[in-house]
Design a protein around this motif. Sequence first.
Motif, mmCIF file in Angstrom:
data_model
loop_
_atom_site.group_PDB
_atom_site.id
_atom_site.type_symbol
_atom_site.label_atom_id
_atom_site.label_comp_id
_atom_site.label_asym_id
_atom_site.label_seq_id
_atom_site.Cartn_x
_atom_site.Cartn_y
_atom_site.Cartn_z
ATOM 1 N N ALA A 228 4.846 -6.129 -4.013
ATOM 2 C CA ALA A 228 3.491 -6.553 -4.373
ATOM 3 C C ALA A 228 3.083 -5.925 -5.690
ATOM 4 N N THR A 229 1.834 -6.156 -6.052
ATOM 5 C CA THR A 229 1.302 -5.655 -7.317
ATOM 6 C C THR A 229 0.467 -4.400 -7.104
ATOM 7 N N ILE A 230 0.260 -3.679 -8.198
ATOM 8 C CA ILE A 230 -0.622 -2.503 -8.162
ATOM 9 C C ILE A 230 -2.044 -3.045 -8.268
ATOM 10 N N HIS A 231 -2.639 -3.309 -7.120
ATOM 11 C CA HIS A 231 -3.917 -4.020 -7.079
ATOM 12 C C HIS A 231 -4.743 -3.530 -5.897
ATOM 13 N N ALA A 232 -6.005 -3.180 -6.181
ATOM 14 C CA ALA A 232 -6.964 -2.813 -5.121
ATOM 15 C C ALA A 232 -6.337 -1.841 -4.123
ATOM 16 N N GLY A 233 -6.413 -2.199 -2.805
ATOM 17 C CA GLY A 233 -5.947 -1.273 -1.776
ATOM 18 C C GLY A 233 -4.464 -1.354 -1.460
ATOM 19 N N ILE A 234 -3.711 -2.182 -2.195
ATOM 20 C CA ILE A 234 -2.284 -2.322 -1.889
ATOM 21 C C ILE A 234 -1.548 -1.005 -2.075
ATOM 22 N N SER A 235 -1.867 -0.291 -3.168
ATOM 23 C CA SER A 235 -1.170 0.977 -3.420
ATOM 24 C C SER A 235 -1.607 2.083 -2.468
ATOM 25 N N ASP A 236 -2.712 1.871 -1.706
ATOM 26 C CA ASP A 236 -3.060 2.815 -0.637
ATOM 27 C C ASP A 236 -2.061 2.704 0.508
ATOM 28 N N VAL A 237 -1.523 1.522 0.677
ATOM 29 C CA VAL A 237 -0.651 1.238 1.826
ATOM 30 C C VAL A 237 0.817 1.380 1.473
ATOM 31 N N VAL A 238 1.232 0.790 0.358
ATOM 32 C CA VAL A 238 2.647 0.729 -0.017
ATOM 33 C C VAL A 238 2.991 1.875 -0.957
ATOM 34 N N VAL A 239 4.000 2.634 -0.599
ATOM 35 C CA VAL A 239 4.503 3.707 -1.462
ATOM 36 C C VAL A 239 5.694 3.164 -2.236
#
Length: 626
Positions: A549-560
Amino acid sequence: MNDTTPQMEDVAKFYDSFCSKLVDDYAFGNRRIEQAIRFALSSLPSDAASVLDVGFGLGWSAQEMLRHNASVLIKGIDLSQSLATTASKLCPSPRAKFVRQDVLRWVPEAGEKYDAVLMLDVYEHIPAEARRLFNEKLKSVIHPGSVILLTCPSPAHQNYLREHNPSGLQPVDEDITKKIAGELAKDVGLEVIKFSSQSVWNDCDYNHIVIAAREYSPPEQRDIRIQTVEERRDLLEENLKLRVHAPGVSSAVRDASRVCVATPNSNAYSETFISKHIQDLPFDVFVLHGDMLPPSKNSRWERRCRRILFRALRKMGGIKVQVNWEKRVRIRWLKENRIELVLAEYGPTACTLMSAAKEANIPIVAHFHGFDAYRHDIVEQHEAKYPQLFKQVAGVVAVSKHMFTQLRQLGCEKDKLHYIAYSVGPEFSEKPITQRPSRRFLAVGRFVGKKAPDLTIRAFALFSQKHPDVKLEMVGDGPLLEECQQLACELGVEDNVIFHGAKASDWISEKMSDSLAFVQHSLRPKDGDSEGTPVAILEAQASGVPVIATIHAGISDVVVDGVTGKLTPERDVTAMADSMDKIASLTDQDMLRMRQDARERWISYFSEKDTIDKLASLITSVLQAR
């Protein structure tokens, strides 16, 4: 039974899980069931003293028979223990008894006789090879003056379901023809007195059947009134302690603090996070939805009058008069239901309710979700209201760390902000992790600008030049679907990109767990819209599936990045294609490690219980501070 007939234990499990569907039918109405009940009441002899209700469901038909006959005694038998327990609570009459009984193993008691046998949408669920045995049991419990009343779908309707909607069929669903009804009548020593085609959803899609002695004459016709949906919902609350808010969404009536969950759209119950708040928060939950006005007790008529009144108010005094009237209605509803706190889903919802809540002296917790914190037109529209809201509210929930910062920039005090991420249900985390998944990527989500499905397809087209064996399966619909289908053809990957349309959660769960990775190219489009924390990405990580996925909003909170998936900059198609290549090229050992890490991170930080507990803790602290 033959090898293709489902085992009765499996059938029983199906009907145990069927209870929520029947509750929806009872609470919101079902034309088929209501017509069947009216048929039964109009055909049942007025002097019938005892009735056997086979396949009683929730006990709805029994409840109506008790209302219309002051002395009748009813015994209900059904394969599901869950339904037997529920019917006993919903219809707690000493004149009705509901028991769990497999009708194919049923042994009638000595001298057990009934004046009538009721089978509403039941006989078609008895396997064809078991009918003769069942008919013999029926014969033993009736007498020459008994009547058997059946309703069942027509063979044409069954064929339609088999061809167009097989999910509408039950584990055993046979055709019941006039010939088969005649065989039943012959086996029990009676005759088919009536075989009448009825039109419920389509022309002649159901049959109503009366089997009795030739001397049978139907009761004198009278106006038969069954309970309204409002009366039935009151019974659900009183007897089952269940408050039904929308199809599939209910909450327990608890001896606890009264919390109103306010959601802006009538169809917002399809949004998992909101329905979970309604169902799982440990409070006595009431719901406002749509126009944020209380639900009407007089159904369509009152709602129609309300719309007429709105128009009149606009003409007489303009929008200000209407808004003031709406506020008075909301205040009255909040006070009548003794609401102690309002959980407003989305910022604009909180703005709509804040005046009424303030006057009623009820605290508000505003739960932001995405567009309400980012989209330019929404933020501009509430430029004056958001600062007032942030000053009044007791708490504000952000579903991502990026949104937390965004709400600070919009003027919310840091002390009022709470980061509480979304989560997903156990159906995604209960399955074993697939060690060698299928060679496919899965994308799930609306075909809209902020999810950029076109960029996902472009990245996949680059990737597929090196990995032509991998498929991209896309689930969802939306305004960009047709455009994306054309794009796949233009890029020459139409055979490798599969568009499934919208699918149910259980279907997605099965497909997800066996996918190589989940892909989503979220971005912030020109209108400023943004994700909160995409639920589908949480579903993937809970399933033990890597996310690209992309570095966007809450995605980087979930995906390391590099641990539970791969993250790339927004709009960088080449970088996403490269991430797809890296995931597809992992060794079996490295793939298994990434899948395990994804599941473990979800368990540690995003479990459903943890999310609900955090929100419940916030609400409790606000209530205690009042």
